[in-house]
Enzyme design. Structure first.
Site: not given
Ligand code: PSU
Ligand code: MN
Length: 298
Positions: A21, A82, A102, A134, A136, A138, A155
């Site tokens: 990614e 993004k 992701v 909220d 993701s 993903d 995370k």
């Molecule tokens: N893993 C990391 N750093 C990141 C991400 C994942 O070590 O920046 C990114 C990935 O692209 C993941 C995104 O899909 O963070 C998730 O963002 P959100 O919580 O807005 O869906």
């Molecule tokens: Mn989000």
């Protein structure tokens, strides 16, 4: 969608390919380290005998496999968006440069016929999601993207328990690699168990083949923990996390800004420790994804 020549010929020959990614490069890691790390991730894949395919949107095309100029654009331009799955259409039409998450990387990789994908940590259910909603994108994307996703868990800024519940609801298998504990991204152990433990790449490949034979379309999540001596000090982690989440709330950070904001606070607040840990885990994930891709190809 434009598949780079090297990636297309590897896929045509049945040689291993690993999707990578680009949001982690554009929005998850600070400059100038991000470009170096992007190159190192690709090198880690090559060292294990697979072809890297970093995915991004450039010049009005979805690119599967970037050359060094493409990596540089993603790492260095100020206007890189993004892009979740829902952003792909508008970004392509506007010819806006964008990094894939992701969710969008897994979706595109599956469409391109790539069977393994490496990232840092998955997105998931945010803390406080019962009020903010909220979660993701993903998670839903992984419910319909038949690839093996290697990560260091979700995370640790998220609600890991709630994320595991959602993955169960979505029928996404989670395999602990060499562990029966769910890794915690910066931490080796999130405090939760994983439903299945696997101990080598061949077993992951066998599981994915068995699922393919059944026509199952979910991604397989391989959760690869950092060894404890390479993980972040849990006390440092918890202190910075509280500061980061408090700052996010005070500043009203929401939507797709939330994750980059909190990761940025980590990089600033740990004196480089979160950067070191993030780079270590993503390189390990890239190498493991390449071995799994090799086992799937063999
Ligand atoms: N893993 C990391 N750093 C990141 C991400 C994942 O070590 O920046 C990114 C990935 O692209 C993941 C995104 O899909 O963070 C998730 O963002 P959100 O919580 O807005 O869906
Ligand atoms: Mn989000």
């Amino acid at each position: 969608m434009r598949i780079a020549d090297e990636v297309a010929s590897a896929l045509a020959d049945g040689r291993p390919v690993v999707a990578l990614e680009s949001t982690i490069l554009a929005h998850g890691l600070p400059r100038p380290e991000n470009l170096r790390v992007g190159r190192e991730i690709e090198a880690a894949v090559r060292d294990e005998g697979a072809v890297p395919a970093t995915i991004a949107v450039l010049d009005g095309e979805v690119r599967v496999g970037l050359d060094d100029a493409g990596l540089r654009e993603i790492a260095e331009r100020d206007d890189v968006l993004k892009l979740g799955v829902r952003d792909l259409g508008p970004a392509l039409v506007r010819r806006a440069p964008g990094a894939t998450t992701v969710a969008s990387t897994a979706t595109i990789a599956a469409r391109a016929g790539i069977s393994a994908f490496a990232t840092g940590g998955l997105g998931g259910v945010h803390r406080g999601a019962s009020e903010t909603f909220d979660e993701s994108a993903d998670l839903l994307a992984l419910a319909d993207a038949p690839v093996v996703v290697v990560c260091a868990g979700v995370k640790s800024i998220l609600d890991v328990g709630a994320t595991l519940e959602r993955l169960e609801t979505l029928s996404v298998p989670v395999l602990g690699f060499g562990t029966d504990r769910m890794p915690g991204f910066y931490l080796s152990d999130s405090g939760h168990a994983v439903p299945w433990r696997v101990d080598d790449a061949a077993e992951v490949a066998a599981i994915q083949r068995a699922r393919r034979d059944l026509g199952l379309r979910q991604a397989v999540v391989v959760a690869n923990p950092l060894p404890e001596d390479e993980a972040m000090d849990p006390a440092l982690h918890d202190r910075v996390l509280i500061d980061a989440l408090t700052a996010a709330e005070e500043e009203g950070v929401a939507g797709k800004e939330a994750t980059p904001f909190v990761l940025g606070r980590f990089h600033a607040g740990t004196g480089g420790e979160s950067l070191r840990v993030n780079v270590t885990l993503v390189l390990r994930n890239a190498a493991l994804a390449a071995r799994i891709a090799g086992a799937l190809a063999g």
